[in-house]
Scaffold this active site. Structure first.
Site, PDB file in Angstrom:
ATOM      1  CG  ASP A   1       8.273  54.774  35.799  1.00  0.00           C
ATOM      2  OD1 ASP A   1       9.178  55.518  35.072  1.00  0.00           O
ATOM      3  OD2 ASP A   1       8.497  53.184  35.434  1.00  0.00           O
ATOM      4  CB  ALA A   2       2.984  57.120  39.225  1.00  0.00           C
ATOM      5  CD  GLU A   3       4.378  64.577  38.282  1.00  0.00           C
ATOM      6  OE1 GLU A   3       3.547  64.267  38.883  1.00  0.00           O
ATOM      7  OE2 GLU A   3       4.911  65.856  37.822  1.00  0.00           O
TER       8      GLU A   3
ATOM      9  CG  ASP B   1       2.931  56.651  33.264  1.00  0.00           C
ATOM     10  OD1 ASP B   1       3.575  56.559  32.398  1.00  0.00           O
ATOM     11  OD2 ASP B   1       2.402  55.326  33.686  1.00  0.00           O
TER      12      ASP B   1
ATOM     13  CB  SER C   1       5.355  51.825  22.406  1.00  0.00           C
ATOM     14  OG  SER C   1       4.650  52.596  22.443  1.00  0.00           O
ATOM     15  CG  LEU C   2       3.506  47.121  25.133  1.00  0.00           C
ATOM     16  CD1 LEU C   2       3.700  46.201  26.499  1.00  0.00           C
ATOM     17  CD2 LEU C   2       1.758  46.498  24.132  1.00  0.00           C
TER      18      LEU C   2
ATOM     19  CD  GLU D   1       3.972  37.970  26.229  1.00  0.00           C
ATOM     20  OE1 GLU D   1       4.358  38.529  27.096  1.00  0.00           O
ATOM     21  OE2 GLU D   1       3.688  37.225  25.276  1.00  0.00           O
TER      22      GLU D   1
ATOM     23  CE  LYS E   1       4.935  47.426  30.484  1.00  0.00           C
ATOM     24  NZ  LYS E   1       5.693  48.118  31.171  1.00  0.00           N
TER      25      LYS E   1
ATOM     26  CG  ASP F   1       9.668  48.493  35.345  1.00  0.00           C
ATOM     27  OD1 ASP F   1       9.317  48.797  34.096  1.00  0.00           O
ATOM     28  OD2 ASP F   1       9.502  48.974  36.347  1.00  0.00           O
TER      29      ASP F   1
ATOM     30  NE  ARG G   1      11.099  50.440  23.133  1.00  0.00           N
ATOM     31  CZ  ARG G   1      10.021  51.177  23.434  1.00  0.00           C
ATOM     32  NH1 ARG G   1       8.824  51.500  22.752  1.00  0.00           N
ATOM     33  NH2 ARG G   1       9.878  52.111  24.819  1.00  0.00           N
TER      34      ARG G   1
ATOM     35  CE1 TYR H   1       8.624  42.736  23.418  1.00  0.00           C
ATOM     36  CE2 TYR H   1       9.985  42.845  25.890  1.00  0.00           C
ATOM     37  CZ  TYR H   1       9.357  43.007  24.459  1.00  0.00           C
ATOM     38  OH  TYR H   1       9.786  44.217  24.379  1.00  0.00           O
TER      39      TYR H   1
ATOM     40  CE  LYS I   1       3.116  50.710  32.006  1.00  0.00           C
ATOM     41  NZ  LYS I   1       3.420  52.053  33.019  1.00  0.00           N
TER      42      LYS I   1
ATOM     43  CB  CYS J   1      18.871  59.238  73.395  1.00  0.00           C
ATOM     44  SG  CYS J   1      17.870  58.050  72.841  1.00  0.00           S
TER      45      CYS J   1
ATOM     46  CB  CYS K   1      16.034  57.663  77.404  1.00  0.00           C
ATOM     47  SG  CYS K   1      18.470  57.713  76.760  1.00  0.00           S
TER      48      CYS K   1
ATOM     49  CB  CYS L   1      20.945  55.769  72.365  1.00  0.00           C
ATOM     50  SG  CYS L   1      20.719  56.242  74.105  1.00  0.00           S
TER      51      CYS L   1
ATOM     52  CB  CYS M   1      17.605  53.752  76.339  1.00  0.00           C
ATOM     53  SG  CYS M   1      17.163  54.458  74.313  1.00  0.00           S
TER      54      CYS M   1
HETATM   55  O1  D41 Z   1       7.111  42.354  29.948  1.00  0.00           O
HETATM   56  C1  D41 Z   1       7.265  43.220  28.172  1.00  0.00           C
HETATM   57  N1  D41 Z   1       7.768  44.363  29.656  1.00  0.00           N
HETATM   58  C2  D41 Z   1       6.713  43.185  27.773  1.00  0.00           C
HETATM   59  C3  D41 Z   1       6.902  44.363  27.011  1.00  0.00           C
HETATM   60  C4  D41 Z   1       6.186  42.018  27.150  1.00  0.00           C
HETATM   61  N2  D41 Z   1       5.491  40.992  28.045  1.00  0.00           N
HETATM   62  N3  D41 Z   1       5.552  41.867  26.226  1.00  0.00           N
HETATM   63  C5  D41 Z   1       5.522  43.295  25.455  1.00  0.00           C
HETATM   64  N4  D41 Z   1       4.889  43.167  24.005  1.00  0.00           N
HETATM   65  C6  D41 Z   1       5.146  43.930  23.194  1.00  0.00           C
HETATM   66  C7  D41 Z   1       4.398  44.018  21.537  1.00  0.00           C
HETATM   67  C8  D41 Z   1       3.341  43.601  21.876  1.00  0.00           C
HETATM   68  C9  D41 Z   1       4.723  45.173  21.031  1.00  0.00           C
HETATM   69  C10 D41 Z   1       5.076  42.291  20.658  1.00  0.00           C
HETATM   70  C11 D41 Z   1       6.543  43.799  25.635  1.00  0.00           C
HETATM   71  C12 D41 Z   1       6.897  45.209  24.467  1.00  0.00           C
HETATM   72  N5  D41 Z   1       6.112  45.217  23.527  1.00  0.00           N
HETATM   73  C13 D41 Z   1       7.457  46.142  24.710  1.00  0.00           C
HETATM   74  N6  D41 Z   1       8.149  45.901  25.547  1.00  0.00           N
HETATM   75  C14 D41 Z   1       8.604  48.406  25.220  1.00  0.00           C
HETATM   76  C15 D41 Z   1       8.018  48.326  24.591  1.00  0.00           C
HETATM   77  C16 D41 Z   1       6.786  47.924  24.351  1.00  0.00           C
END
Ligand code: D41
Length: 683
Positions: free
Chosen positions: A46-48, A50, A95-96, A127, A129, A131, A150, A238, A328, A422, A425, A440, A446
């Site tokens: 994911d980091a890549e 992002d 999305s967020l 909250e 997040k 995964d 979604r 959520y 994040k 080994c 040793c 070994c 050893c």
């Molecule tokens: O825990 C989560 N992954 C999470 C995802 C969360 N706790 N809250 C979320 N709230 C939203 C909105 C604000 C748009 C209702 C979400 C997501 N969205 C979300 N998860 C994936 C895309 C968006």
């Protein structure tokens, strides 16, 4: 060219180079999106993703003429799969936006304050997040009627049958619920369940998942819901989607989550209402500190403006609400290069390959090594030196290599070869067919293993050296006074008395105990050598069968397998042990230093009334222990085995004898009582 150089270019003129880079980023991001959302099998961390996403976002910001409607920055998620019926979301699933740093979070807070034109601190709902995979679930008249992924935010896949199998999702709501209620939430796989699932899958040679998120998404996308039902999935709600207006809704986000909970829907118990950015920061750090202890994987927190009226004032931008942000945590997966592979030897001789990595920050820690477990794992992941790999550091566990990034394999990538010797040793290594571990064979000398080996050697059922405790052995090893069991017999009183907490008297006692242990038995000596899987029983059987050490040491594997209870694997361990010159040397030293035992054949000859007979002991005896009975029988030349077969002469059954007695009856084998046994021994 990197992004910084681009920005240093003050006149923001679009060059061919920039056009190329934008096209390249879009192609990569489109592909990675597909792998992530549609195939549940991302090829980069994911980091890549992002980093590339942000680079594209920044380029598009700087050169707005390059923006297109189909750019990955303008879309959410992936396309719905054809295999599933499609469902159009009545209300899009957004999305967020992400914040990766404190500064980015503060910028979010500032934007909100300015837009709302408010000086006082804002109330937020924070909250974890989760995964996993976002889903929508529809309840009509309290009954779960539909569920969708979604997808691209507009259209998702119909996964109703699969979602119905998730145990903590109610099929029927309770209380005073709205007649029509759509909820959104995250389906995830708890960490423990994920690890157990993967371990089993690897054992069966089935496909494993790189992380719990892929496991959750992949499990949800099963065409056969019986498969989904077997996957340990969980759900937390959520937010609400479409809701009929027959029930009054709370005016805050948290209030609404509480309503969902009252209707029977699960929500995370880590959700908190806080006031102002500083309290968000405190929440962020408190969850981050407990990240490794949580039962499920989270990749950050989600901060939402709590007041629904304020949410409405703030509204949305193209792909995300302005009133929420995903803040994040440092990524737990990163990409790096394997520079080399070393081999480590564990306490029990297991040889573990360890990847030496180009150092990289993962989850806030610099990682330079990752375990590769064993040869099977290297083969399963097809890892070579020089490969770019995704490493994962979840919780407190050692970093793992989860996959290779195949397209980054250099032409000169090298195969990883296990050493034949080994690395500690130099003894030869063995890998038993069908076993994952390479070991070994130089257990006695050893340096990686001698601590355990010497403790075992001195223990009560082995050489039984009284007073030579584990602490003392560790101290002697630390000071390098002993490097092998033979060195014990080279210690002297004067030296020992120098050790802390050791007087002349105790030194004398220990040396006396060491000397006394020289007079032993062949079974004890064999057991003391610590040959893998040679316990007391096997040691006794070996001694009994061969009569002397020389014959055991020179026996072929087939000859070893003739011994009761010795199968191919144990025979191989024994054979390999005596083929290792280092072990031979230790045995020669021990004998030269005076370790000895009465010749079994002589003793057996004197009283060998039961030669050629095989007994099985079962149940509880009253006049002697089973061990004593066994020794008494063996002293008369009999064999004592653990299982009943056609070769068994008789079964000696004490009280409460169980399955062995039944088996003997079935096979028509003589059954003797304890009294019969005593008679037999007195003949
Ligand atoms: O825990 C989560 N992954 C999470 C995802 C969360 N706790 N809250 C979320 N709230 C939203 C909105 C604000 C748009 C209702 C979400 C997501 N969205 C979300 N998860 C994936 C895309 C968006």
């Amino acid at each position: 060219m990197n992004i910084k150089d681009l920005f240093d270019d003050s006149n923001a003129e679009v060059t061919a180079e920039i056009v190329d880079r934008v096209a390249q980023l879009r192609a990569l991001l489109t592909r990675y999106n597909r792998e992530y959302y549609e195939l549940d099998e991302p090829s980069v961390p994911d980091a890549e993703y992002d980093r590339l996403f942000r680079e594209l976002q920044q380029l598009e910001q700087q050169y707005p003429s390059l923006i297109t409607a189909s750019s990955p920055t303008q879309k959410v998620g992936g396309k719905a799969l054809d295999a599933f019926a499609q469902i159009r979301h009545e209300m899009p699933m957004l999305s967020l936006d992400n914040a990766l740093t404190d500064d980015e979070f503060h910028a979010f807070n500032k934007r909100i304050a300015e837009r709302l034109d408010r000086q006082e601190a804002i109330e937020f709902c924070c909250e974890p997040k989760l995964d996993g995979a976002a889903v929508s679930i529809l309840y009509e008249n309290g009954e779960l009627t539909q569920s969708a992924t979604r997808g691209d935010g507009q259209i998702g896949e119909d996964i109703t049958a699969n979602v119905r199998t998730i145990r903590n999702i109610p099929l029927q709501l309770e209380g005073k619920f709205p007649q029509r209620l759509e909820i959104r939430g995250e389906v995830f796989m708890p960490l423990q369940a994920f690890e157990r699932y993967n371990a089993r899958a690897a054992n069966k040679g089935e496909k494993t998942f790189a992380n719990p998120r892929n496991a959750a998404a992949g499990s949800l996308r099963q065409l056969d819901s019986r498969i989904t039902a077997q996957r340990p999935l969980h759900f937390y709600a959520y937010s609400m989607g479409v809701v009929s207006d027959d029930v009054e809704l709370a005016t805050t986000h948290f209030g609404r989550l509480t309503q969902l909970q009252q209707w029977g829907l699960p929500i995370s118990d880590e959700i908190r209402v806080v006031v102002g950015a500083e309290e968000c920061l405190a929440y962020y750090h408190s969850i981050l500190a407990r990240r490794a202890q949580l039962r499920y994987e989270i990749d950050g927190i989600v901060v939402k403006v709590n007041d629904i009226a304020l949410q409405q004032d703030l509204g949305f931008v193209s792909r995300a609400p302005r009133w929420a942000i995903a803040w994040k945590f440092p990524a737990q997966e990163e990409m790096t290069v394997i520079r080399d592979v070393d081999f480590q030897v564990g306490r029990t001789g297991a040889i573990t390959p360890v990847a030496r990595l180009e150092p990289v920050a993962v989850g806030g820690v610099i990682v330079a090594n990752a375990t590769l477990h064993n040869a099977d794992e290297i083969e399963r992941l097809d890892i070579r030196i020089g490969d770019t790999v995704i490493i994962r550091r979840a919780g407190d566990v050692i970093p793992q290599v989860v996959q290779v990034v195949p397209e980054r394999r250099p032409a000169d990538a090298r195969m990883i070869t296990f050493p034949q010797q080994c690395p500690v040793c130099n003894s030869h290594v063995e890998r038993i067919a069908g076993e994952a571990v390479t070991r070994c064979t130089g257990g006695l000398i050893c340096a990686a293993q001698r601590r355990e080996a010497i403790k075992h050697f001195a223990s009560r059922k082995a050489m039984d050296i009284d007073g030579l405790g584990e602490k003392l052995i560790e101290l002697l090893i630390e000071r390098e006074w002993i490097k092998s069991p033979a060195d014990l017999y080279r210690l002297n009183e004067r030296e020992l008395a120098y050790l802390p907490r050791m007087g002349d008297k105790s030194a004398k006692k220990i040396i006396a105990a060491i000397n006394a242990s020289k007079e032993t038995t062949l079974p004890r000596f064999l057991y003391a050598l610590g040959i893998r899987e040679v316990g007391e029983a096997t040691a006794t059987n070996l001694a009994q069968h061969f009569g002397d050490l020389e014959r055991i040491a020179t026996a072929s594997q087939a000859e070893l397998e003739e011994v009761p209870d010795v199968g191919a694997v144990v025979a191989n361990h024994i054979y390999q042990f005596f083929r290792e010159p280092h072990n031979q040397q230790v045995i020669d030293d021990l004998l030269a230093l005076g370790v000895h035992w009465p010749a079994l054949e002589q003793r057996a000859a004197a009283e060998a009334t039961l030669v050629g007979q095989t007994f099985v002991l079962t149940g509880t005896l009253s006049q002697m222990t089973r061990d004593e009975a066994k020794q008494a029988l063996q002293a008369r030349g009999a064999k004592v085995t653990g299982s009943v077969s056609a070769k068994t002469t008789a079964v000696i059954a004490g009280d409460n004898a169980g399955s062995k007695l039944t088996k003997a009856e079935e096979l028509g084998i003589t059954i003797l009582s304890e009294a019969d046994l005593i008679d037999l021994l007195q003949k």
